[in-house]
Design a protein around this motif. Structure first.
Motif, PDB file in Angstrom:
ATOM      1  N   HIS A 117       0.854  -1.204   0.000  1.00 42.19           N
ATOM      2  CA  HIS A 117       0.000   0.000   0.000  1.00 42.19           C
ATOM      3  C   HIS A 117       0.886   1.249   0.000  1.00 42.19           C
ATOM      4  O   HIS A 117       0.843   2.051   0.937  1.00 42.19           O
ATOM      5  N   PRO A 118       1.709   1.419  -1.041  1.00 46.12           N
ATOM      6  CA  PRO A 118       2.707   2.500  -1.014  1.00 46.12           C
ATOM      7  C   PRO A 118       2.113   3.914  -0.966  1.00 46.12           C
ATOM      8  O   PRO A 118       2.801   4.846  -0.567  1.00 46.12           O
ATOM      9  N   LYS A 119       0.844   4.045  -1.367  1.00 43.78           N
ATOM     10  CA  LYS A 119       0.259   5.400  -1.367  1.00 43.78           C
ATOM     11  C   LYS A 119      -0.287   5.779  -0.004  1.00 43.78           C
ATOM     12  O   LYS A 119      -0.626   6.932   0.232  1.00 43.78           O
ATOM     13  N   GLN A 120      -0.415   4.786   0.888  1.00 44.51           N
ATOM     14  CA  GLN A 120      -0.892   5.103   2.240  1.00 44.51           C
ATOM     15  C   GLN A 120       0.330   5.346   3.137  1.00 44.51           C
ATOM     16  O   GLN A 120       1.341   4.664   3.014  1.00 44.51           O
ATOM     17  N   ILE A 121       0.191   6.326   4.010  1.00 40.56           N
ATOM     18  CA  ILE A 121       1.322   6.652   4.895  1.00 40.56           C
ATOM     19  C   ILE A 121       1.366   5.643   6.036  1.00 40.56           C
ATOM     20  O   ILE A 121       0.334   5.344   6.639  1.00 40.56           O
ATOM     21  N   PHE A 122       2.558   5.149   6.313  1.00 41.54           N
ATOM     22  CA  PHE A 122       2.754   4.350   7.526  1.00 41.54           C
ATOM     23  C   PHE A 122       3.849   5.025   8.338  1.00 41.54           C
ATOM     24  O   PHE A 122       4.973   5.197   7.866  1.00 41.54           O
ATOM     25  N   GLN A 123       3.496   5.412   9.555  1.00 41.96           N
ATOM     26  CA  GLN A 123       4.487   6.053  10.438  1.00 41.96           C
ATOM     27  C   GLN A 123       4.533   5.289  11.753  1.00 41.96           C
ATOM     28  O   GLN A 123       3.497   4.930  12.307  1.00 41.96           O
ATOM     29  N   SER A 124       5.773   5.017  12.236  1.00 43.24           N
ATOM     30  CA  SER A 124       5.866   4.326  13.530  1.00 43.24           C
ATOM     31  C   SER A 124       6.298   5.320  14.603  1.00 43.24           C
ATOM     32  O   SER A 124       6.845   6.383  14.301  1.00 43.24           O
ATOM     33  N   ASP A 296       4.859  16.759  18.261  1.00 43.16           N
ATOM     34  CA  ASP A 296       5.520  17.005  16.973  1.00 43.16           C
ATOM     35  C   ASP A 296       5.410  15.807  16.031  1.00 43.16           C
ATOM     36  O   ASP A 296       5.305  15.971  14.818  1.00 43.16           O
ATOM     37  N   GLU A 297       5.435  14.595  16.602  1.00 43.64           N
ATOM     38  CA  GLU A 297       5.360  13.440  15.691  1.00 43.64           C
ATOM     39  C   GLU A 297       3.972  13.324  15.059  1.00 43.64           C
ATOM     40  O   GLU A 297       3.854  12.919  13.912  1.00 43.64           O
ATOM     41  N   ILE A 298       2.925  13.723  15.802  1.00 43.62           N
ATOM     42  CA  ILE A 298       1.598  13.623  15.160  1.00 43.62           C
ATOM     43  C   ILE A 298       1.385  14.762  14.165  1.00 43.62           C
ATOM     44  O   ILE A 298       0.693  14.601  13.173  1.00 43.62           O
ATOM     45  N   LYS A 299       2.040  15.904  14.415  1.00 44.64           N
ATOM     46  CA  LYS A 299       1.994  16.994  13.414  1.00 44.64           C
ATOM     47  C   LYS A 299       2.667  16.520  12.125  1.00 44.64           C
ATOM     48  O   LYS A 299       2.201  16.791  11.025  1.00 44.64           O
ATOM     49  N   ALA A 300       3.784  15.808  12.298  1.00 39.67           N
ATOM     50  CA  ALA A 300       4.503  15.291  11.125  1.00 39.67           C
ATOM     51  C   ALA A 300       3.654  14.266  10.385  1.00 39.67           C
ATOM     52  O   ALA A 300       3.674  14.213   9.149  1.00 39.67           O
ATOM     53  N   PHE A 301       2.891  13.464  11.144  1.00 38.58           N
ATOM     54  CA  PHE A 301       2.009  12.464  10.510  1.00 38.58           C
ATOM     55  C   PHE A 301       0.961  13.182   9.648  1.00 38.58           C
ATOM     56  O   PHE A 301       0.715  12.800   8.504  1.00 38.58           O
ATOM     57  N   ALA A 302       0.372  14.241  10.201  1.00 38.16           N
ATOM     58  CA  ALA A 302      -0.623  15.014   9.440  1.00 38.16           C
ATOM     59  C   ALA A 302       0.020  15.598   8.178  1.00 38.16           C
ATOM     60  O   ALA A 302      -0.547  15.523   7.084  1.00 38.16           O
ATOM     61  N   ALA A 303       1.224  16.142   8.331  1.00 43.12           N
ATOM     62  CA  ALA A 303       1.907  16.746   7.176  1.00 43.12           C
ATOM     63  C   ALA A 303       2.235  15.674   6.132  1.00 43.12           C
ATOM     64  O   ALA A 303       2.084  15.906   4.925  1.00 43.12           O
ATOM     65  N   ASN A 304       2.647  14.493   6.599  1.00 41.23           N
ATOM     66  CA  ASN A 304       2.954  13.412   5.652  1.00 41.23           C
ATOM     67  C   ASN A 304       1.712  13.008   4.865  1.00 41.23           C
ATOM     68  O   ASN A 304       1.780  12.758   3.664  1.00 41.23           O
ATOM     69  N   ILE A 305       0.563  12.963   5.556  1.00 45.48           N
ATOM     70  CA  ILE A 305      -0.686  12.600   4.861  1.00 45.48           C
ATOM     71  C   ILE A 305      -1.030  13.684   3.839  1.00 45.48           C
ATOM     72  O   ILE A 305      -1.325  13.393   2.681  1.00 45.48           O
ATOM     73  N   LYS A 306      -0.945  14.936   4.260  1.00 42.57           N
ATOM     74  CA  LYS A 306      -1.319  16.040   3.363  1.00 42.57           C
ATOM     75  C   LYS A 306      -0.373  16.151   2.165  1.00 42.57           C
ATOM     76  O   LYS A 306      -0.791  16.407   1.053  1.00 42.57           O
ATOM     77  N   ASN A 307       0.930  15.980   2.444  1.00 43.17           N
ATOM     78  CA  ASN A 307       1.918  16.155   1.372  1.00 43.17           C
ATOM     79  C   ASN A 307       2.221  14.863   0.619  1.00 43.17           C
ATOM     80  O   ASN A 307       3.087  14.839  -0.259  1.00 43.17           O
ATOM     81  N   LYS A 308       1.579  13.772   1.053  1.00 42.59           N
ATOM     82  CA  LYS A 308       1.805  12.443   0.439  1.00 42.59           C
ATOM     83  C   LYS A 308       3.285  12.049   0.497  1.00 42.59           C
ATOM     84  O   LYS A 308       3.876  11.600  -0.489  1.00 42.59           O
ATOM     85  N   THR A 309       3.892  12.263   1.662  1.00 47.90           N
ATOM     86  CA  THR A 309       5.306  11.887   1.837  1.00 47.90           C
ATOM     87  C   THR A 309       5.405  10.827   2.928  1.00 47.90           C
ATOM     88  O   THR A 309       4.712  10.910   3.946  1.00 47.90           O
ATOM     89  N   GLN A 310       6.261   9.852   2.708  1.00 46.88           N
ATOM     90  CA  GLN A 310       6.477   8.837   3.758  1.00 46.88           C
ATOM     91  C   GLN A 310       7.466   9.409   4.775  1.00 46.88           C
ATOM     92  O   GLN A 310       8.334  10.209   4.429  1.00 46.88           O
ATOM     93  N   PRO A 311       7.344   9.009   6.058  1.00 47.56           N
ATOM     94  CA  PRO A 311       8.246   9.563   7.081  1.00 47.56           C
ATOM     95  C   PRO A 311       9.692   9.112   6.911  1.00 47.56           C
ATOM     96  O   PRO A 311       9.952   8.107   6.248  1.00 47.56           O
ATOM     97  N   GLU A 312      10.589   9.875   7.536  1.00 47.72           N
ATOM     98  CA  GLU A 312      12.022   9.531   7.452  1.00 47.72           C
ATOM     99  C   GLU A 312      12.299   8.159   8.059  1.00 47.72           C
ATOM    100  O   GLU A 312      13.042   7.361   7.519  1.00 47.72           O
ATOM    101  N   ALA A 313      11.684   7.885   9.207  1.00 47.35           N
ATOM    102  CA  ALA A 313      11.862   6.561   9.835  1.00 47.35           C
ATOM    103  C   ALA A 313      10.893   5.601   9.156  1.00 47.35           C
ATOM    104  O   ALA A 313       9.682   5.729   9.285  1.00 47.35           O
ATOM    105  N   THR A 314      11.441   4.656   8.408  1.00 47.86           N
ATOM    106  CA  THR A 314      10.609   3.762   7.605  1.00 47.86           C
ATOM    107  C   THR A 314      10.235   2.512   8.396  1.00 47.86           C
ATOM    108  O   THR A 314      10.757   2.272   9.487  1.00 47.86           O
TER     109      THR A 314
END
Ligand code: NAD
Length: 342
Positions: A117-124, A296-314
């Motif tokens: 599911h590469p288009k869905q964001i997964f953040q740990s 800050d990590e949940i703000k980054a999750f929101a930004a990743n969803i909005k910008n369609k970017t996967q997080p740095e920590a994979t």
């Protein structure tokens, strides 16, 4: 999605789930907290404190019934894989707490599902990567301010006051052992700061401070030595016996200087001068120490969803940290040096 709020739900309202729920509801305008799922007795809290009316005890039902964009998984570690797989297959973005899971087979399935599911964001939940002190230190290391890393040491030691609640938790569910439960963040930091992988470990553990843990097959203190692939040496110290509070510390020794983060886990800038001496109050738990990083990590999750970017920590970072923690545990269990295959 860009101007629309992200419709989210939370699975798990325990020690950390309640913090995430509060942060999602109160600290982030990008999210709309639609629903929560947890044990019945915790749902009342979400209704009265957060005003959430859609409450569930069955996460599948919640995902099926609510029109969600994303879910926060803060349930028991062993359930992370099945919860993540269900949510991804339902088309949701997933924030999942660390560690990815306990058992490698179900985690591998989880990883495969994430990749499919590469288009869905997964953040740990490696929130230490969002902590201002670690970020500051990382820049220093990258700028060469302490030269080449020689040695790195991570302490993850819970307060002694928490030993009773840990005993209950570990009696009811599988903690994954001292290295998985306490040092997974330190393992991530060792990899993040050095940019290298460990190849071998020798680990020891004991129950001197909490002999009662023997009965539930747990260790109170664990120490692992790691040999990194470039010759750097790392030490992980996990424990639950800190009499003074929450000791999460990282030391990085370089060829031209050292860095210590959290050496004295000070609560704030207050120093108390009384007939007992001169005292600096210290943080008592992860909630206090990492309160801003959790936001800050949940703000980054929101930004990743909005910008369609996967997080740095994979997810691979999560998988590698899990394998390393398991290798440390194996070394304790077998009393052998263990090769680490990532
Ligand atoms: P907890 O035991 O306090 O809470 C667990 C929650 O999950 C409870 O609300 C419980 O009702 C709910 N739950 C249990 N089974 C469920 C099910 N089948 N369906 C839905 N909900 C269910 O645990 P915790 O300490 O909050 O830890 C939760 C997760 O967060 C763990 O994976 C833990 O490793 C992780 N954690 C991470 C950090 C960190 O530093 N990032 C800190 C603490 C905990």
């Amino acid at each position: 999605m860009n101007n629309k709020k992200i419709r989210v739900a939370i699975i798990g309202l325990g020690r950390l789930g309640a913090i995430h729920a509060k942060n999602v509801a109160e600290q982030n305008n990008d999210f709309d907290l639609i629903a929560v799922c947890a044990a019945e007795e915790q749902l009342k809290w979400a209704k009265t404190q957060l005003g959430i009316s859609a409450t569930y005890t069955d996460y599948r039902k919640m995902i099926d019934e609510e029109q969600l964009d994303a879910v926060f998984i803060v349930g028991p570690t062993a359930l992370h894989p099945e919860m993540t797989i269900y949510a991804l297959n339902a088309g949701l973005h997933v924030f999942c707490e660390k560690p990815l899971g306990v058992d490698l087979q179900s985690v591998n399935e989880m990883v495969q599902t994430i990749h499919s599911h590469p288009k869905q964001i997964f953040q740990s939940g490696f929130m230490r990567r969002f902590d201002s002190s670690y970020l500051y230190a990382k820049k220093m290391v990258e700028n060469g301010e302490i030269g080449k890393i020689i040695y790195i040491r991570g302490y993850g030691i819970d307060p002694l006051s928490g030993i009773e609640s840990f005993t209950k938790f570990a009696t009811a569910s599988d903690s994954g052992g001292i290295f998985l439960d306490m040092n997974i963040h330190d393992i991530d930091l060792v990899r993040w700061f050095t940019g290298h992988e460990p190849v071998r470990t020798w680990a020891l553990a004991n129950n001197i401070a909490a002999p009662e843990l023997e009965k539930i097959n747990e260790y109170e203190t664990g120490v692992a030595q790691l040999e990194m692939d470039d010759g750097v040496i790392a030490t992980l110290v996990g424990g639950r016996h800190a009499a003074h509070g929450y000791q999460v510390e990282l030391e990085i020794m370089g060829s031209n200087g050292w860095i210590r983060i959290g050496e004295h886990p000070e609560k704030n800038l207050v120093t108390l001068f009384t007939n007992k001496g001169v005292v600096r109050p210290v943080v008592q738990d992860f909630v206090e120490r990492f309160s801003q990083a959790f936001i800050d990590e949940i703000k980054a999750f929101a930004a990743n969803i909005k910008n369609k970017t996967q997080p740095e920590a994979t997810v691979e970072d999560g998988l590698k940290a899990l394998k390393i923690a398991k290798a440390c545990q194996k070394s304790v269990d077998t009393n052998q040096i263990v090769d680490i295959k990532l």
